[in-house]
Structure formats: structure tokens, C-alpha cells
Enzyme design. Structure first.
Site, PDB file in Angstrom:
ATOM      1  N   LYS A  53      29.019  -0.589 -52.209  1.00 17.23           N
ATOM      2  CA  LYS A  53      28.195  -0.654 -53.423  1.00 17.23           C
ATOM      3  C   LYS A  53      26.740  -0.540 -52.990  1.00 17.23           C
ATOM      4  O   LYS A  53      26.283  -1.294 -52.134  1.00 17.23           O
ATOM      5  CB  LYS A  53      28.433  -1.982 -54.117  1.00 17.23           C
ATOM      6  CG  LYS A  53      27.524  -2.221 -55.288  1.00 17.23           C
ATOM      7  CD  LYS A  53      27.784  -3.569 -55.892  1.00 17.23           C
ATOM      8  CE  LYS A  53      26.554  -4.029 -56.616  1.00 17.23           C
ATOM      9  NZ  LYS A  53      26.667  -5.375 -57.122  1.00 17.23           N
TER      10      LYS A  53
HETATM   11  C1  R5P Z   1      23.675  -8.389 -56.857  1.00 15.40           C
HETATM   12  O1  R5P Z   1      23.845  -8.245 -55.658  1.00 15.40           O
HETATM   13  C2  R5P Z   1      24.758  -8.619 -57.737  1.00 15.40           C
HETATM   14  O2  R5P Z   1      25.916  -8.499 -56.985  1.00 15.40           O
HETATM   15  C3  R5P Z   1      24.911  -7.726 -58.957  1.00 15.40           C
HETATM   16  O3  R5P Z   1      26.222  -7.817 -59.357  1.00 15.40           O
HETATM   17  C4  R5P Z   1      24.614  -6.283 -58.730  1.00 15.40           C
HETATM   18  O4  R5P Z   1      23.302  -6.123 -58.333  1.00 15.40           O
HETATM   19  C5  R5P Z   1      24.936  -5.407 -59.943  1.00 15.40           C
HETATM   20  O5  R5P Z   1      24.275  -5.838 -61.044  1.00 15.40           O
HETATM   21  P1  R5P Z   1      23.004  -5.084 -61.637  1.00 15.40           P
HETATM   22  O6  R5P Z   1      23.549  -3.839 -62.260  1.00 15.40           O
HETATM   23  O7  R5P Z   1      22.461  -6.044 -62.650  1.00 15.40           O
HETATM   24  O8  R5P Z   1      22.070  -4.793 -60.513  1.00 15.40           O
END
Ligand code: R5P
Length: 262
Positions: A169
Site C-alpha cells: 500500500k
Molecule cells: C495510515 O497509515 C492509515 O493506515 C490509513 O488507513 C491510510 O492512510 C488510508 O487512509 P487515507 O485514505 O485516509 O489516507
């Protein structure tokens, strides 16, 4: 392992809409998630996977809920501290199995002064997860002083894979094809801070066009004016190959239909 991976990334098209609501582990009661169940339960029919912490899972999500879970298993720092993202292991794999998760997620901080700590803790999780057949998602976090470019994202993503990640990710950046090209496992993008809906949809579209298998999106969904319409629009990009314009129109249609039914 393959069975669990196919719960996260849908075999029908090799894509996924992951709804990320794990923010509380370092941000506390994040805007939109103060009462997490009220926000998340109506969004679940539009998501393929739910990413959250074990505390959120235990307290807010009924066990009967039909959604594959990706469990956040790193943490230990908060937004109040300078060493944000100097994370360690927060959940045993035994508990992850007990919670019947489809995958676990761990943040690594390539380039930070404490990168070694996060990378070695990550490999501990990978070792245990391998014995149990649980996929590990490496979250390539970016410190506030680091340059978010394709060179960095490709470096961090490839290190994650070399250390054992099953899914990476990361964040969408210009030249994202280069990140995907050198990453032999599926890549999903985080949404990042809340931006205009049109921009978030464009980012999702560009990432898919560059080869990402989907999104792991949080704030741009649950902080949107209409979170259901927004996740539906994101879904049309990921699974329906809609353009950002088509997805935006779809979002407007869903909002209009809901309004006219009132
Ligand atoms: C951050 O590390 C968290 O795991 C969030 O789940 C991730 O950043 C995704 O969320 P967002 O789209 O709000 O950035």
C-alpha cells in the site's frame, strides 16, 4: 494464503476497494469516525475489504458482518509525538487468527532514522503470517520531511516486497507506472488527506491506469459530503473502469436519488 488473498483482491477482476478506517490508532477520534459504526456500517456493502484495528473491530463491527477484514497490526505512536510512525507490533498473530482476518497491515518507514526497527518488526510479522497463511500488507508510510516521488515510492515498495510483503500500500505520485513496474506484488493506493472529491476520484483513476489493483481509501470517503455516494463513485472507477468524470456523475446521481426519495 491464496484463499485469503482472493477475499481481499476480488478474483472476478483482480481489483479491490479497501475501506480504511484504522486512523484512530494514532489519530484518536478522527473526524467522521467518532462513532465508527454509524459511519462504517452503511458503507460496507460498497467495500470489498475493511481495514481497521482490533479495538475498532471488537467494539464497533458485529461479528456477523459479511466483510473480509485487514487488521492493522502496527502502532505504538501518536500524532502528539515527533517520532510518529516509529511503529512496532501491536497485535499477536494468534489474536489475528482468532479474529479470523483475511490479512494484516504493518507500516514501514524506509528512510527514517528508525527504519531498521520498522523493517525488522515487519519481517517478524511476515514470518509468523507465512506459517499461518495470512497475507501481509506493507504500508509504505512517508514521513513529513520525505520527498513523495516515484523514486522513493518504488524504493520503499520494492524493499517491502523483498522483505516479504504480499500486497503493498503506497501513495499515488506522478510516474506511478515506475512504482508498479518494479513491484511484483499487487499495489493499492491510500487516499491521503481529504481533498476535493473530483481530485480524489482522479487520483484513484490515475492509479488504476498506472497498474494499481485498487485503493485503500479512508478520509476521502468517510469525510466526503456524502460518504455512500463517494465510495460508490470510487467503486465505479476500480471495478467499472469509469473515468473520473463518469464516476463524478454517478456520485451526483446517487446523491440526487437519495434526496428525491426523502
Ligand atoms: C495510515 O497509515 C492509515 O493506515 C490509513 O488507513 C491510510 O492512510 C488510508 O487512509 P487515507 O485514505 O485516509 O489516507
Amino acid at each position: 494464503m491464496k484463499n485469503r488473498l482472493s477475499r481481499i483482491i476480488k478474483p472476478k477482476d483482480g481489483r479491490t476497494v479497501m475501506l480504511a478506517v484504522d486512523h484512530g490508532y494514532f489519530m484518536g477520534p478522527t473526524t467522521g469516525l467518532e462513532q465508527l459504526d454509524k459511519m462504517v456500517m452503511p458503507l460496507i456493502p460498497h467495500a470489498d475489504t475493511l481495514m481497521l484495528t482490533r479495538g475498532a473491530l471488537r467494539n464497533y463491527i458485529p461479528p456477523e458482518t459479511d466483510i473480509p477484514i485487514v487488521l492493522r497490526v502496527s502502532g505504538g505512536t501518536s500524532i502528539l509525538n515527533d517520532d510518529l510512525l516509529h511503529e512496532g507490533i501491536t497485535v499477536s498473530m494468534e489474536d489475528a487468527v482468532r479474529l479470523n482476518v483475511s490479512g494484516v497491515a504493518f507500516s514501514i518507514m524506509v528512510g527514517a532514522k528508525f527504519e531498521r526497527d520498522t523493517l525488522l518488526a515487519f519481517t517478524e510479522i511476515v514470518d509468523e503470517a507465512e506459517t499461518l497463511g495470512i497475507p501481509v500488507i506493507a504500508v509504505t508510510a512517508v514521513g513529513k520531511d520525505m520527498k513523495r516521488d516515484a523514486k522513493y515510492m518504488a524504493l520503499a515498495s520494492r524493499i517491502a516486497v523483498e522483505l516479504g510483503a504480499h500486497i503493498v500500500k503506497t501513495y499515488y505520485v506522478e510516474g506511478f507506472e515506475k512504482v508498479v513496474e518494479s513491484c511484483p506484488v499487487p499495489v493499492v493506493i491510500a487516499g491521503g488527506k481529504k481533498t476535493e472529491e473530483k481530485i480524489a476520484l482522479e487520483t484513484a483513476y490515475n492509479a488504476i491506469q498506472a497498474g494499481a489493483v485498487g485503493v485503500d481509501m479512508g478520509r476521502n470517503i468517510f469525510q466526503a459530503k456524502d460518504p455512500i455516494a463517494m465510495i460508490h463513485a470510487v467503486n465505479t472507477i476500480v471495478h467499472g473502469n469509469h473515468t473520473p468524470e463518469e464516476a463524478y456523475q454517478e456520485m451526483t446521481r446517487v446523491k440526487r436519488d437519495k434526496y428525491s426519495r426523502r
